[in-house]
Design an enzyme around this catalytic site. Structure first.
Site, PDB file in Angstrom:
ATOM      1  N   LYS A 153       2.727  -4.012   6.197  1.00 49.91           N
ATOM      2  CA  LYS A 153       2.961  -4.039   4.744  1.00 49.91           C
ATOM      3  C   LYS A 153       4.452  -3.874   4.412  1.00 49.91           C
ATOM      4  O   LYS A 153       4.954  -4.493   3.463  1.00 49.91           O
ATOM      5  CB  LYS A 153       2.119  -2.952   4.053  1.00 49.91           C
ATOM      6  CG  LYS A 153       0.623  -3.242   4.065  1.00 49.91           C
ATOM      7  CD  LYS A 153       0.293  -4.456   3.219  1.00 49.91           C
ATOM      8  CE  LYS A 153      -1.189  -4.740   3.129  1.00 49.91           C
ATOM      9  NZ  LYS A 153      -1.507  -5.949   2.352  1.00 49.91           N
ATOM     10  N   HIS A 160     -13.291   3.173   3.204  1.00 51.51           N
ATOM     11  CA  HIS A 160     -12.404   4.223   2.703  1.00 51.51           C
ATOM     12  C   HIS A 160     -13.259   5.376   2.172  1.00 51.51           C
ATOM     13  O   HIS A 160     -14.474   5.257   2.058  1.00 51.51           O
ATOM     14  CB  HIS A 160     -11.493   3.667   1.603  1.00 51.51           C
ATOM     15  CG  HIS A 160     -10.484   2.702   2.114  1.00 51.51           C
ATOM     16  ND1 HIS A 160     -10.668   1.333   2.028  1.00 51.51           N
ATOM     17  CD2 HIS A 160      -9.301   2.885   2.736  1.00 51.51           C
ATOM     18  CE1 HIS A 160      -9.622   0.739   2.569  1.00 51.51           C
ATOM     19  NE2 HIS A 160      -8.780   1.646   3.010  1.00 51.51           N
ATOM     20  N   TYR A 172      -0.943  -0.968  10.091  1.00 52.54           N
ATOM     21  CA  TYR A 172      -1.101  -1.485   8.725  1.00 52.54           C
ATOM     22  C   TYR A 172       0.184  -1.259   7.918  1.00 52.54           C
ATOM     23  O   TYR A 172       0.670  -2.164   7.228  1.00 52.54           O
ATOM     24  CB  TYR A 172      -2.286  -0.759   8.079  1.00 52.54           C
ATOM     25  CG  TYR A 172      -2.663  -1.236   6.710  1.00 52.54           C
ATOM     26  CD1 TYR A 172      -3.360  -2.437   6.548  1.00 52.54           C
ATOM     27  CD2 TYR A 172      -2.369  -0.493   5.572  1.00 52.54           C
ATOM     28  CE1 TYR A 172      -3.735  -2.866   5.282  1.00 52.54           C
ATOM     29  CE2 TYR A 172      -2.740  -0.918   4.308  1.00 52.54           C
ATOM     30  CZ  TYR A 172      -3.425  -2.104   4.165  1.00 52.54           C
ATOM     31  OH  TYR A 172      -3.804  -2.532   2.916  1.00 52.54           O
ATOM     32  N   SER A 204       0.844  -1.198   0.000  1.00 53.71           N
ATOM     33  CA  SER A 204       0.000   0.000   0.000  1.00 53.71           C
ATOM     34  C   SER A 204       0.877   1.245   0.000  1.00 53.71           C
ATOM     35  O   SER A 204       1.996   1.222   0.530  1.00 53.71           O
ATOM     36  CB  SER A 204      -0.846  -0.011   1.268  1.00 53.71           C
ATOM     37  OG  SER A 204      -1.371   1.272   1.520  1.00 53.71           O
ATOM     38  N   SER A 205       0.347   2.345  -0.527  1.00 47.77           N
ATOM     39  CA  SER A 205       1.128   3.586  -0.566  1.00 47.77           C
ATOM     40  C   SER A 205       1.342   4.163   0.834  1.00 47.77           C
ATOM     41  O   SER A 205       2.165   5.057   1.009  1.00 47.77           O
ATOM     42  CB  SER A 205       0.456   4.630  -1.460  1.00 47.77           C
ATOM     43  OG  SER A 205      -0.825   4.953  -0.975  1.00 47.77           O
ATOM     44  N   CYS A 206       0.619   3.634   1.845  1.00 48.05           N
ATOM     45  CA  CYS A 206       0.810   4.175   3.205  1.00 48.05           C
ATOM     46  C   CYS A 206       2.113   3.687   3.846  1.00 48.05           C
ATOM     47  O   CYS A 206       2.424   4.062   4.971  1.00 48.05           O
ATOM     48  CB  CYS A 206      -0.378   3.867   4.089  1.00 48.05           C
ATOM     49  SG  CYS A 206      -0.532   2.152   4.523  1.00 48.05           S
TER      50      CYS A 206
HETATM   51  O1  GFB Z   1      -9.949   6.693   2.520  1.00 49.33           O
HETATM   52  P1  GFB Z   1      -9.402   7.043   3.851  1.00 49.33           P
HETATM   53  O2  GFB Z   1     -10.073   6.465   5.028  1.00 49.33           O
HETATM   54  O3  GFB Z   1      -7.895   6.672   3.776  1.00 49.33           O
HETATM   55  O4  GFB Z   1      -9.493   8.652   4.053  1.00 49.33           O
HETATM   56  P2  GFB Z   1      -6.451   7.190   4.172  1.00 49.33           P
HETATM   57  C1  GFB Z   1      -8.967   9.557   3.133  1.00 49.33           C
HETATM   58  C2  GFB Z   1      -9.287  10.976   3.552  1.00 49.33           C
HETATM   59  O5  GFB Z   1     -10.692  11.223   3.380  1.00 49.33           O
HETATM   60  C3  GFB Z   1      -8.988  11.322   5.019  1.00 49.33           C
HETATM   61  C4  GFB Z   1     -11.233  11.829   4.535  1.00 49.33           C
HETATM   62  O6  GFB Z   1      -8.446  12.629   5.074  1.00 49.33           O
HETATM   63  C5  GFB Z   1     -10.368  11.276   5.673  1.00 49.33           C
HETATM   64  O7  GFB Z   1     -10.474  12.075   6.840  1.00 49.33           O
HETATM   65  N1  GFB Z   1     -12.674  11.526   4.647  1.00 49.33           N
HETATM   66  C6  GFB Z   1     -13.682  12.432   4.589  1.00 49.33           C
HETATM   67  C7  GFB Z   1     -13.232  10.330   4.841  1.00 49.33           C
HETATM   68  N2  GFB Z   1     -14.866  11.864   4.788  1.00 49.33           N
HETATM   69  C8  GFB Z   1     -14.632  10.537   4.926  1.00 49.33           C
HETATM   70  C9  GFB Z   1     -15.490   9.412   5.143  1.00 49.33           C
HETATM   71  O8  GFB Z   1     -16.705   9.507   5.238  1.00 49.33           O
HETATM   72  N3  GFB Z   1     -14.861   8.195   5.222  1.00 49.33           N
HETATM   73  C10 GFB Z   1     -13.516   8.047   5.130  1.00 49.33           C
HETATM   74  N4  GFB Z   1     -12.995   6.831   5.225  1.00 49.33           N
HETATM   75  N5  GFB Z   1     -12.679   9.103   4.957  1.00 49.33           N
HETATM   76  C11 GFB Z   1      -6.187   4.691   4.776  1.00 49.33           C
HETATM   77  C12 GFB Z   1      -5.307   3.961   5.740  1.00 49.33           C
HETATM   78  O9  GFB Z   1      -5.906   6.014   5.011  1.00 49.33           O
HETATM   79  O10 GFB Z   1      -5.912   4.407   3.445  1.00 49.33           O
HETATM   80  C13 GFB Z   1      -5.053   2.568   5.357  1.00 49.33           C
HETATM   81  O11 GFB Z   1      -5.838   4.106   7.029  1.00 49.33           O
HETATM   82  C14 GFB Z   1      -4.799   2.358   3.875  1.00 49.33           C
HETATM   83  O12 GFB Z   1      -3.987   2.078   6.077  1.00 49.33           O
HETATM   84  C15 GFB Z   1      -5.770   3.108   3.042  1.00 49.33           C
HETATM   85  O13 GFB Z   1      -3.494   2.720   3.525  1.00 49.33           O
HETATM   86  C16 GFB Z   1      -5.487   3.025   1.565  1.00 49.33           C
HETATM   87  O14 GFB Z   1      -5.718   7.383   2.903  1.00 49.33           O
HETATM   88  O15 GFB Z   1      -6.435   8.375   5.090  1.00 49.33           O
END
Ligand code: GFB
Length: 310
Positions: free
Chosen positions: A142, A181, A138, A109-111
């Site tokens: 990875k 996500h 996570y 993953s890119s994280c």
């Molecule tokens: O997709 P997401 O949860 O992944 O969130 P990450 C991306 C951005 O969207 C964050 C915002 O800045 C969130 O605060 N966001 C806004 C929301 N509204 C929402 C919502 O309703 N739901 C969600 N989920 N986000 C994950 C990692 O991080 O990405 C994992 O925790 C993994 O480890 C994955 O790498 C691909 O990019 O922040």
């Protein structure tokens, strides 16, 4: 790998990524795809995984199984994200070595890149700094998986390759509002707000965080492209090469869903990494290009959501 009769084990066959990889393999004429769901085979259990390899005798392995989730799920259960992913990887990668698998592809993953990495992130920036704390468990798992592939190749001469995808969304995604996500989470929120005539939708964070978003069918296409064409010790960033702010993304999803109300940003919720944009030159130079534009991918994903969740 060119023999279409080869037996391919997709660990995580039923997940969003695994299922799209199976579809792409079948489109290309590969017939012998195997894999079980997590109730039938717990990949965290070493003895069960060994038993499965010994009975099924796969020739190739795609390791797409993982405990995954959005920013909130990662923050809530860091121990599970670390343990489950380490256990799954250890078992599947080690068995792939033990049972002489011809080739394995590991999805990371890119994280894995440092939180404050220069952007776009090149493969060589790995381990140059601290990872984003909201997904540390996570990311550490990875990184360990990626290093395991590298070191098994070095010590045992295996043929294990790794890919680092950007944020993936698409067909078969998880739309659970707390665990999903961002794309799936917002599709659901905007859809429900439309149906319930709500005045506004709450979007987490400031809206300034930037993400690179790729449709799952494109990731599957890239994985098979590399699986068929590449062997060696490089790992590959897989992305679209473009990122977007969460604010802009929220407006795109609002439009696709047809919600007329407002958007409010809940700044008590975290942004996570400020920007996550991959440098995809290595992949591009080997001849692969992304196909699906974000607007099209969102439209397809919303169509799938309407069919399966309403
Ligand atoms: O997709 P997401 O949860 O992944 O969130 P990450 C991306 C951005 O969207 C964050 C915002 O800045 C969130 O605060 N966001 C806004 C929301 N509204 C929402 C919502 O309703 N739901 C969600 N989920 N986000 C994950 C990692 O991080 O990405 C994992 O925790 C993994 O480890 C994955 O790498 C691909 O990019 O922040």
């Amino acid at each position: 790998m060119k023999d279409k009769h080869s037996k391919i084990f997709i660990a995580g066959r039923n997940g969003m990524v695994g299922s799209s990889i199976e579809i792409e393999f079948r489109k290309r004429g590969y017939e012998k795809i195997i894999g079980l769901n997590s109730k039938e085979l717990d990949l965290r259990n070493q003895a069960d995984v060994e038993d499965y390899f010994s009975k099924e005798k796969p020739e190739y392995v795609i390791l797409a199984a993982a405990k995954v989730g959005g920013i909130m799920a990662n923050m809530k259960s860091p121990a599970e994200f670390l343990y489950d992913n380490l256990a799954i990887q250890n078992n599947v990668i080690h068995c792939s070595y033990k049972f002489n698998i011809k080739k394995l592809l590991f999805l990371a993953s890119s994280c894995i890149y440092p939180r404050l990495s220069p952007q776009p992130m090149k493969e060589e920036y790995l381990l140059d700094g601290k990872v984003e704390p909201t997904n540390e468990g996570y990311a550490i798992a990875k990184i360990a998986g990626l290093k395991m592939c590298e070191m098994y190749n070095k010590q045992y001469g295996t043929n294990f390759i790794s890919v680092m995808p950007c944020n993936i969304y698409g067909i078969g995604d998880n739309f659970d509002p707390q665990k999903s996500h961002v794309v799936a989470g917002l599709i659901r929120k905007f859809h429900e707000a439309k149906i319930e005539n709500k005045e506004y939708v709450e979007v987490w964070g400031t809206g300034d965080a930037r993400r690179e978003l790729m449709f799952n069918e494109d990731l599957a296409d890239a994985c098979i492209f590399l699986f068929e064409s590449y062997s060696g010790d490089n790992f590959f960033n897989v992305g679209t090469g473009k990122d977007i702010s969460i604010k802009h993304l929220a407006y795109l999803i609002k439009k696709a869903v047809g919600f007329d109300g407002d958007i409010k940003f809940d700044i008590t919720k975290p942004d996570g990494m400020p920007q996550k944009l991959l440098d995809v030159s290595r992949l591009k130079d080997s001849g692969w290009v992304n196909k699906t534009e974000l607007e099209d991918g969102i439209r397809k994903t919303y169509g799938w959501f309407l069919k399966h969740h309403t």
